[in-house]
Each structure stands twice: as C-alpha cells, then as structure tokens.
Design a protein around this motif. Structure first.
Motif, PDB file in Angstrom:
ATOM      1  N   UNK A   1      39.560 109.083 -81.748  1.00 50.44           N
ATOM      2  CA  UNK A   1      40.494 108.076 -81.236  1.00 50.44           C
ATOM      3  C   UNK A   1      41.666 107.968 -82.206  1.00 50.44           C
ATOM      4  N   UNK A   2      42.710 107.274 -81.771  1.00 48.95           N
ATOM      5  CA  UNK A   2      43.887 107.054 -82.602  1.00 48.95           C
ATOM      6  C   UNK A   2      44.177 105.562 -82.676  1.00 48.95           C
ATOM      7  N   UNK A   3      44.137 105.012 -83.874  1.00 42.23           N
ATOM      8  CA  UNK A   3      44.364 103.582 -84.056  1.00 42.23           C
ATOM      9  C   UNK A   3      45.611 103.314 -84.889  1.00 42.23           C
ATOM     10  N   UNK A   4      46.469 102.476 -84.340  1.00 36.90           N
ATOM     11  CA  UNK A   4      47.684 102.034 -85.023  1.00 36.90           C
ATOM     12  C   UNK A   4      47.645 100.507 -85.085  1.00 36.90           C
ATOM     13  N   UNK A   5      47.631  99.954 -86.286  1.00 41.12           N
ATOM     14  CA  UNK A   5      47.676  98.508 -86.457  1.00 41.12           C
ATOM     15  C   UNK A   5      49.028  98.114 -87.045  1.00 41.12           C
ATOM     16  N   UNK A   6      49.709  97.209 -86.348  1.00 37.51           N
ATOM     17  CA  UNK A   6      50.958  96.638 -86.844  1.00 37.51           C
ATOM     18  C   UNK A   6      50.621  95.241 -87.357  1.00 37.51           C
ATOM     19  N   UNK A   7      50.849  95.009 -88.632  1.00 40.39           N
ATOM     20  CA  UNK A   7      50.358  93.792 -89.279  1.00 40.39           C
ATOM     21  C   UNK A   7      51.441  93.158 -90.146  1.00 40.39           C
ATOM     22  N   UNK A   8      51.496  91.832 -90.108  1.00 39.74           N
ATOM     23  CA  UNK A   8      52.469  91.111 -90.938  1.00 39.74           C
ATOM     24  C   UNK A   8      52.003  91.124 -92.393  1.00 39.74           C
ATOM     25  N   UNK A   9      52.852  91.544 -93.328  1.00 39.96           N
ATOM     26  CA  UNK A   9      52.459  91.551 -94.743  1.00 39.96           C
ATOM     27  C   UNK A   9      52.129  90.143 -95.233  1.00 39.96           C
ATOM     28  N   UNK A  10      51.091  90.022 -96.035  1.00 40.43           N
ATOM     29  CA  UNK A  10      50.684  88.725 -96.568  1.00 40.43           C
ATOM     30  C   UNK A  10      51.546  88.341 -97.769  1.00 40.43           C
ATOM     31  N   UNK A  11      51.632  87.026 -98.021  1.00 39.92           N
ATOM     32  CA  UNK A  11      52.408  86.549 -99.160  1.00 39.92           C
ATOM     33  C   UNK A  11      51.865  87.136-100.462  1.00 39.92           C
ATOM     34  N   UNK A  12      50.539  87.149-100.587  1.00 42.01           N
ATOM     35  CA  UNK A  12      49.897  87.778-101.736  1.00 42.01           C
ATOM     36  C   UNK A  12      49.671  89.251-101.407  1.00 42.01           C
ATOM     37  N   UNK A  13      50.398  90.128-102.046  1.00 41.72           N
ATOM     38  CA  UNK A  13      50.356  91.555-101.705  1.00 41.72           C
ATOM     39  C   UNK A  13      48.979  92.157-101.942  1.00 41.72           C
ATOM     40  N   UNK A  14      48.186  91.552-102.845  1.00 42.29           N
ATOM     41  CA  UNK A  14      46.844  92.072-103.100  1.00 42.29           C
ATOM     42  C   UNK A  14      45.986  92.040-101.845  1.00 42.29           C
ATOM     43  N   UNK A  15      46.225  91.073-100.989  1.00 45.30           N
ATOM     44  CA  UNK A  15      45.415  90.942 -99.783  1.00 45.30           C
ATOM     45  C   UNK A  15      45.720  92.043 -98.778  1.00 45.30           C
TER      46      UNK A  15
ATOM     47  N   UNK B   1      56.635  85.013 -90.892  1.00 43.51           N
ATOM     48  CA  UNK B   1      56.239  85.831 -92.043  1.00 43.51           C
ATOM     49  C   UNK B   1      56.619  85.166 -93.357  1.00 43.51           C
ATOM     50  N   UNK B   2      55.684  85.166 -94.310  1.00 36.47           N
ATOM     51  CA  UNK B   2      55.959  84.637 -95.646  1.00 36.47           C
ATOM     52  C   UNK B   2      56.473  85.720 -96.580  1.00 36.47           C
ATOM     53  N   UNK B   3      56.244  86.962 -96.220  1.00 35.86           N
ATOM     54  CA  UNK B   3      56.740  88.094 -97.010  1.00 35.86           C
ATOM     55  C   UNK B   3      57.598  88.976 -96.111  1.00 35.86           C
ATOM     56  N   UNK B   4      58.800  89.283 -96.578  1.00 36.60           N
ATOM     57  CA  UNK B   4      59.741  90.050 -95.774  1.00 36.60           C
ATOM     58  C   UNK B   4      59.866  91.508 -96.206  1.00 36.60           C
ATOM     59  N   UNK B   5      59.270  91.862 -97.329  1.00 37.38           N
ATOM     60  CA  UNK B   5      59.410  93.238 -97.805  1.00 37.38           C
ATOM     61  C   UNK B   5      58.116  93.711 -98.461  1.00 37.38           C
ATOM     62  N   UNK B   6      57.914  95.001 -98.424  1.00 43.61           N
ATOM     63  CA  UNK B   6      56.786  95.631 -99.116  1.00 43.61           C
ATOM     64  C   UNK B   6      57.271  96.959 -99.693  1.00 43.61           C
ATOM     65  N   UNK B   7      56.606  97.395-100.737  1.00 45.88           N
ATOM     66  CA  UNK B   7      56.921  98.694-101.330  1.00 45.88           C
ATOM     67  C   UNK B   7      55.956  99.722-100.761  1.00 45.88           C
TER      68      UNK B   7
ATOM     69  N   UNK C   1      59.412  96.681 -90.398  1.00 41.64           N
ATOM     70  CA  UNK C   1      60.316  96.627 -89.257  1.00 41.64           C
ATOM     71  C   UNK C   1      60.165  95.257 -88.596  1.00 41.64           C
ATOM     72  N   UNK C   2      61.210  94.774 -87.987  1.00 41.87           N
ATOM     73  CA  UNK C   2      61.135  93.482 -87.310  1.00 41.87           C
ATOM     74  C   UNK C   2      60.227  93.589 -86.088  1.00 41.87           C
ATOM     75  N   UNK C   3      59.609  92.480 -85.739  1.00 41.38           N
ATOM     76  CA  UNK C   3      58.653  92.453 -84.633  1.00 41.38           C
ATOM     77  C   UNK C   3      59.283  92.948 -83.330  1.00 41.38           C
ATOM     78  N   UNK C   4      60.437  92.412 -82.973  1.00 39.26           N
ATOM     79  CA  UNK C   4      61.065  92.773 -81.700  1.00 39.26           C
ATOM     80  C   UNK C   4      61.488  94.240 -81.674  1.00 39.26           C
TER      81      UNK C   4
END
Length: 239
Positions: free
Chosen positions: A76-90, A114-120, A147-150
């Motif tokens: 199967x092929x799974x793609x999860x689009x997820x909002x980054x958490x404020x605590x990046x460790x999570x 979203x509490x976090x707008x960017x990730x590395x 990427x933005x949700x819309x």
C-alpha cells in the motif's frame, strides 16, 4: 546486521566506497574489519549485501555480494499530511515511529491554528534515515517542504484514485476508524491537524474535495499520537 544508507549506489555496481562519515562510523565506532559483511540500502528499495575489502576510516571499500530490488516493498501507499507541533521533538518522535511501522510520504501542513509555521526538512530527514536503519528497511519515506493547507489540498482536488480522510474533532457525522471506510492495498492520504484542530473552514474545504471525516476513536489525541494511530490502523488493515 550493520546497515548503511548509500543513496548514490547503483544496482549494477560490484564495488562501492563508503562516504567519509560512514567509513568513520564503520571502522572507528563499529570496529569492523576486512572480510566483515555489511548491508547497504539506496532508499528506494535496493538492498545490498557487501564485504569490506579495505577497512579505511575515511574511504572504506566494499565488494558487493548480493542485490535485492524492492526489498520488503509495501502493498500500500500511505501519505500523511500533518501540522508540525510547537515542540519539534514531538513531530520527530512521530516521524521515527511511522517510519518504523511503514509510510511512504509525509507533508508538513500549515493550518489556521498551527503553532509552528516552519520546520527544517533536512533535520527531519536525518530522523527518518536513522529510523530506517534501525528498522532495517530499504525505503526512505519522502518528506516534503511545508505547505499551506489550502495549497496542499488543491494538489489533490482531482485525485480520484487516492482514498482520502481528514481526522478532526468537530461535532458531526464521522467514521470512528479508518478500517470502516478504506479498502486494502490502496493509496491513502490522511490529514492530521494541529493541537487546536482544523478550523471549520478547513474542514469544509477538505470535505468538498472528497475527504472522508474520521475521529480515530473516542479519545482526543495529540497531533503526533493521532498521526501514529492513523499509520498503525493502515498497517493493520493491510497486514
């Protein structure tokens, strides 16, 4: 088993030289020697058995003994689009666990709440590669740029061949489990929102584009837990 990630290796190669970083790890840390065997992965399904023929801490040379294509390829092929958490460790914890279970693609989505707008992405890739090595997989999941949700949803507006779901906490008619709405051996896209949930506007937009609303059970889950839960449900569905 000692597994090394070697994305530039080719299936036709009979010898391969480890990078300086991997050579140092092999010789100085693992204390491998000539005639010891190791395994290599290219990240796209190629799995190699190899033997050390020159145990140099900067340029370890290997002889390729065996090659397997599509090693442990998923059904199967799974793609999860997820909002980054404020605590990046999570979110890094999430990436580690879903990689071990099995996933092909992850996209960080920036939502209204979203509490976090960017990730590395480079940092996240390191987490994923480490998890791939630990779990002895040959496929490295793809991590896309935030990427933005819309904008993200617009990419899949006409994707009729993908089974799509959005997990949210708003009241309304929803399926409780993914196994109630998805069939085996398909392509899946699942949306997981931020701690403050998707906004009503975002939920409405997703539903208008064919996403099935789900709750992932009765408990209110943290973002990273919801993502892991969804990944596990898909894995169990296709077991």
């Amino acid at each position: 088993m000692h597994l090394f990630y070697t994305p530039d290796i080719q299936a036709s190669q009979t010898e391969y030289q480890l990078s300086e970083e991997e050579s140092k790890h092999a010789i100085r840390v693992l204390r491998l020697e000539i005639a010891d065997t190791v395994q290599l992965i290219d990240g796209v399904g190629g799995f190699f058995d190899a033997e050390i023929i020159n145990a140099h801490p900067k340029r370890t040379q290997l002889k390729i003994l065996n090659y397997q294509a599509e090693y442990q390829k998923s059904n199967y092929q799974l793609h999860i689009a997820i909002a980054p958490t404020k605590n990046i460790d999570r979110i890094e914890w999430f990436l580690e666990k879903v990689t071990e279970i099995g996933i092909q693609e992850i996209t960080p989505i920036i939502c209204d709440h979203s509490e976090r707008k960017d990730v590395k992405v480079e940092r996240l890739n390191k987490v994923v590669i480490s998890a791939v090595k630990q779990s002895l997989k040959a496929y490295v999941p793809q991590i896309n740029d935030p990427i933005s949700f819309s904008t993200f949803l617009n990419q899949f507006a006409k994707s009729s061949n993908i089974l799509k779901a959005i997990a949210h906490c708003e009241e309304g008619s929803k399926k409780e489990y993914l196994q109630e709405v998805f069939q085996k051996h398909q392509q899946y896209l699942i949306l997981i929102g931020p701690e403050g949930d998707f906004s009503p506007t975002e939920i409405e937009l997703a539903l208008s584009m064919g996403f099935v609303p789900i709750s992932l059970g009765e408990a209110r889950l943290r973002t990273e837990t919801a993502g892991l839960y969804a990944c596990l449900e898909i894995a169990l569905l296709n077991r």
